[in-house]
Design a protein around this motif. Structure first.
Motif, PDB file in Angstrom:
ATOM      1  N   ASN A   3       1.014  -1.432   0.053  1.00 48.71           N
ATOM      2  CA  ASN A   3       0.014  -0.219   0.215  1.00 48.71           C
ATOM      3  C   ASN A   3       0.993   1.837  -0.212  1.00 48.71           C
ATOM      4  O   ASN A   3       0.801   2.477  -0.316  1.00 48.71           O
ATOM      5  CB  ASN A   3      -1.242  -0.136   1.498  1.00 48.71           C
ATOM      6  CG  ASN A   3      -1.845  -0.900   1.193  1.00 48.71           C
ATOM      7  OD1 ASN A   3      -2.562  -1.820   0.438  1.00 48.71           O
ATOM      8  ND2 ASN A   3      -2.985  -1.588   2.514  1.00 48.71           N
ATOM      9  N   SER A   4       2.128   0.904   0.892  1.00 44.75           N
ATOM     10  CA  SER A   4       3.240   2.152   0.648  1.00 44.75           C
ATOM     11  C   SER A   4       3.522   2.908  -0.463  1.00 44.75           C
ATOM     12  O   SER A   4       3.479   3.780  -1.021  1.00 44.75           O
ATOM     13  CB  SER A   4       4.061   2.230   1.904  1.00 44.75           C
ATOM     14  OG  SER A   4       3.545   1.506   2.691  1.00 44.75           O
ATOM     15  N   TRP A   5       4.278   1.896  -1.926  1.00 45.38           N
ATOM     16  CA  TRP A   5       4.907   1.921  -2.504  1.00 45.38           C
ATOM     17  C   TRP A   5       3.742   1.879  -4.089  1.00 45.38           C
ATOM     18  O   TRP A   5       4.069   2.934  -4.638  1.00 45.38           O
ATOM     19  CB  TRP A   5       5.638   0.741  -3.359  1.00 45.38           C
ATOM     20  CG  TRP A   5       5.065  -1.038  -3.535  1.00 45.38           C
ATOM     21  CD1 TRP A   5       4.708  -1.717  -2.551  1.00 45.38           C
ATOM     22  CD2 TRP A   5       4.378  -0.869  -4.748  1.00 45.38           C
ATOM     23  NE1 TRP A   5       4.139  -2.872  -3.768  1.00 45.38           N
ATOM     24  CE2 TRP A   5       3.940  -2.015  -4.800  1.00 45.38           C
ATOM     25  CE3 TRP A   5       4.082  -0.086  -5.901  1.00 45.38           C
ATOM     26  CZ2 TRP A   5       3.097  -2.582  -5.663  1.00 45.38           C
ATOM     27  CZ3 TRP A   5       3.672  -0.886  -7.046  1.00 45.38           C
ATOM     28  CH2 TRP A   5       2.943  -1.695  -6.968  1.00 45.38           C
ATOM     29  N   SER A   7       1.898   4.343  -3.813  1.00 40.02           N
ATOM     30  CA  SER A   7       0.905   5.576  -3.051  1.00 40.02           C
ATOM     31  C   SER A   7       2.010   6.402  -3.640  1.00 40.02           C
ATOM     32  O   SER A   7       1.487   7.098  -3.948  1.00 40.02           O
ATOM     33  CB  SER A   7       0.329   5.368  -1.506  1.00 40.02           C
ATOM     34  OG  SER A   7      -0.150   5.133  -0.907  1.00 40.02           O
ATOM     35  N   SER A  43      -0.460   9.748   0.789  1.00 40.18           N
ATOM     36  CA  SER A  43      -1.489   8.379   0.551  1.00 40.18           C
ATOM     37  C   SER A  43      -0.039   6.767   1.548  1.00 40.18           C
ATOM     38  O   SER A  43       0.090   6.344   2.661  1.00 40.18           O
ATOM     39  CB  SER A  43      -1.279   7.763  -0.530  1.00 40.18           C
ATOM     40  OG  SER A  43      -2.348   6.447   0.150  1.00 40.18           O
ATOM     41  N   PHE A  44       1.359   7.577   1.317  1.00 43.25           N
ATOM     42  CA  PHE A  44       2.118   6.658   1.142  1.00 43.25           C
ATOM     43  C   PHE A  44       2.597   7.489   3.589  1.00 43.25           C
ATOM     44  O   PHE A  44       2.740   5.722   3.415  1.00 43.25           O
ATOM     45  CB  PHE A  44       4.028   7.329   0.517  1.00 43.25           C
ATOM     46  CG  PHE A  44       5.035   6.752   1.143  1.00 43.25           C
ATOM     47  CD1 PHE A  44       5.332   5.684   0.438  1.00 43.25           C
ATOM     48  CD2 PHE A  44       5.749   7.372   1.736  1.00 43.25           C
ATOM     49  CE1 PHE A  44       6.274   4.974   1.250  1.00 43.25           C
ATOM     50  CE2 PHE A  44       6.976   7.289   2.339  1.00 43.25           C
ATOM     51  CZ  PHE A  44       7.401   5.721   1.673  1.00 43.25           C
ATOM     52  N   LEU A  45       2.340   8.583   3.508  1.00 44.87           N
ATOM     53  CA  LEU A  45       2.958   8.372   4.815  1.00 44.87           C
ATOM     54  C   LEU A  45       2.162   7.491   5.690  1.00 44.87           C
ATOM     55  O   LEU A  45       1.990   7.043   7.310  1.00 44.87           O
ATOM     56  CB  LEU A  45       2.788   9.588   5.245  1.00 44.87           C
ATOM     57  CG  LEU A  45       4.715  10.860   4.696  1.00 44.87           C
ATOM     58  CD1 LEU A  45       3.999  12.261   4.906  1.00 44.87           C
ATOM     59  CD2 LEU A  45       5.632  10.311   5.306  1.00 44.87           C
ATOM     60  N   HIS A  47       0.393   5.010   5.338  1.00 43.53           N
ATOM     61  CA  HIS A  47       0.537   3.785   4.729  1.00 43.53           C
ATOM     62  C   HIS A  47       1.051   2.813   6.093  1.00 43.53           C
ATOM     63  O   HIS A  47       1.561   2.062   5.938  1.00 43.53           O
ATOM     64  CB  HIS A  47       0.206   2.873   3.379  1.00 43.53           C
ATOM     65  CG  HIS A  47      -1.148   3.107   3.183  1.00 43.53           C
ATOM     66  ND1 HIS A  47      -2.591   2.347   3.749  1.00 43.53           N
ATOM     67  CD2 HIS A  47      -1.374   3.858   2.114  1.00 43.53           C
ATOM     68  CE1 HIS A  47      -3.203   2.651   3.024  1.00 43.53           C
ATOM     69  NE2 HIS A  47      -3.237   3.377   1.690  1.00 43.53           N
ATOM     70  N   SER A  48       2.559   3.873   5.626  1.00 40.17           N
ATOM     71  CA  SER A  48       3.474   4.102   6.460  1.00 40.17           C
ATOM     72  C   SER A  48       3.847   4.168   7.441  1.00 40.17           C
ATOM     73  O   SER A  48       4.348   3.508   8.777  1.00 40.17           O
ATOM     74  CB  SER A  48       5.013   4.461   5.937  1.00 40.17           C
ATOM     75  OG  SER A  48       5.368   4.946   4.405  1.00 40.17           O
ATOM     76  N   THR A  49       2.709   4.976   8.285  1.00 43.94           N
ATOM     77  CA  THR A  49       2.742   4.714  10.091  1.00 43.94           C
ATOM     78  C   THR A  49       1.467   4.500  10.342  1.00 43.94           C
ATOM     79  O   THR A  49       1.223   4.766  11.743  1.00 43.94           O
ATOM     80  CB  THR A  49       2.810   6.746  10.083  1.00 43.94           C
ATOM     81  OG1 THR A  49       1.737   7.677   8.918  1.00 43.94           O
ATOM     82  CG2 THR A  49       4.495   6.902   9.246  1.00 43.94           C
ATOM     83  N   ASP A  58      -3.724  12.560   3.685  1.00 46.66           N
ATOM     84  CA  ASP A  58      -3.877  11.997   2.363  1.00 46.66           C
ATOM     85  C   ASP A  58      -5.657  11.804   1.353  1.00 46.66           C
ATOM     86  O   ASP A  58      -5.936  12.355   0.573  1.00 46.66           O
ATOM     87  CB  ASP A  58      -4.680  10.241   2.673  1.00 46.66           C
ATOM     88  CG  ASP A  58      -4.602   9.276   1.644  1.00 46.66           C
ATOM     89  OD1 ASP A  58      -4.852   9.468   0.506  1.00 46.66           O
ATOM     90  OD2 ASP A  58      -5.887   8.742   2.153  1.00 46.66           O
TER      91      ASP A  58
END
Length: 237
Positions: A3-5, A7, A43-45, A47-49, A58
């Protein structure tokens, strides 16, 4: 992880648009692509945190990008550098600030965000559909029809459907994801990619209609047959 990559693919669409998706060089399109880039980073942040603050980074820009599309539609027929509605930009900014404040004030009330986003999205779909049928030039009509259909199908028929399935059947799908997909990949990955692609294609669609309205001649080049960029723009008159 997935989900992170995925994004970041959204942000890549935004970067591509900033450099190759603005045929008229107007700020309205640059801002739309910049917001798309921000959505991907947010969105990356998220799903990363899995923290509430990145979640807002997001979701809030999703409201912003709709506002930017509305501005493009309202000013579509305006002469270059001569807005039809003098204070529209200021009004859009004020509305955006209010939306942002309300979002943070009601962040626990997720349906409020969904209602705002979905209602404006439906308006944009209907409005752009009107433009997709209004152009008389056969070549322009063919290109803008393709851009509209790809944007609509990507967001509504593919991404939107899979997002709804993933959201409402998560408990049933989790065992399938964990046991039968590489690294636990989910439908949410497809949602990220198709939503980013749809926003990019819609921006390209709006750019093409704007080119037609300004009587410019522009050329679209399709990378690998599915990813359009602008390669040249010149005035007809």
């Amino acid at each position: 992880f997935h989900n992170s990559w995925s994004s970041l693919v959204i942000s890549l669409f935004g970067l591509l648009g900033i450099f190759y998706g603005n045929p008229t060089k107007e700020w309205r399109f640059t801002i739309s692509y910049m917001i798309l880039f921000i959505i991907g980073i947010g969105s990356f942040l998220l799903h990363s945190t899995l923290h509430w603050l990145p979640q807002s980074s997001d979701e809030v820009p999703m409201l912003w990008i709709n506002n930017s599309f509305l501005y493009c539609l309202l000013e579509m027929t305006a002469p270059f550098n001569q807005p039809t509605y003098q204070y529209l930009g200021i009004i859009i900014i004020i509305v955006t600030i209010i939306q942002t404040y309300v979002y943070y004030a009601l962040q626990v009330f997720y349906p409020a965000f969904l209602f705002s986003f979905i209602s404006v999205t439906l308006l944009i779909v209907i409005w752009t559909r009107h433009y997709s049928m209004s152009v008389k030039d056969p070549q322009v009509n063919k290109e803008q029809s393709l851009l509209y259909k790809l944007s609509f199908c990507s967001f509504v028929l593919v991404g939107g459907v899979l997002w709804l399935i993933d959201m409402n059947l998560c408990s049933y799908l989790s065992p399938i994801y964990n046991n039968y997909t590489p690294g636990g990949m989910t439908f949410h990955i497809i949602w990220h990619i198709t939503a980013g692609y749809a926003a990019y294609m819609l921006s390209m669609f709006l750019g093409l209609i704007r080119v037609y309205q300004l009587q410019l001649k522009a050329k679209i080049y399709w990378i690998a047959g599915f990813l359009p960029i602008w390669t040249e723009t010149s005035k007809l008159h």
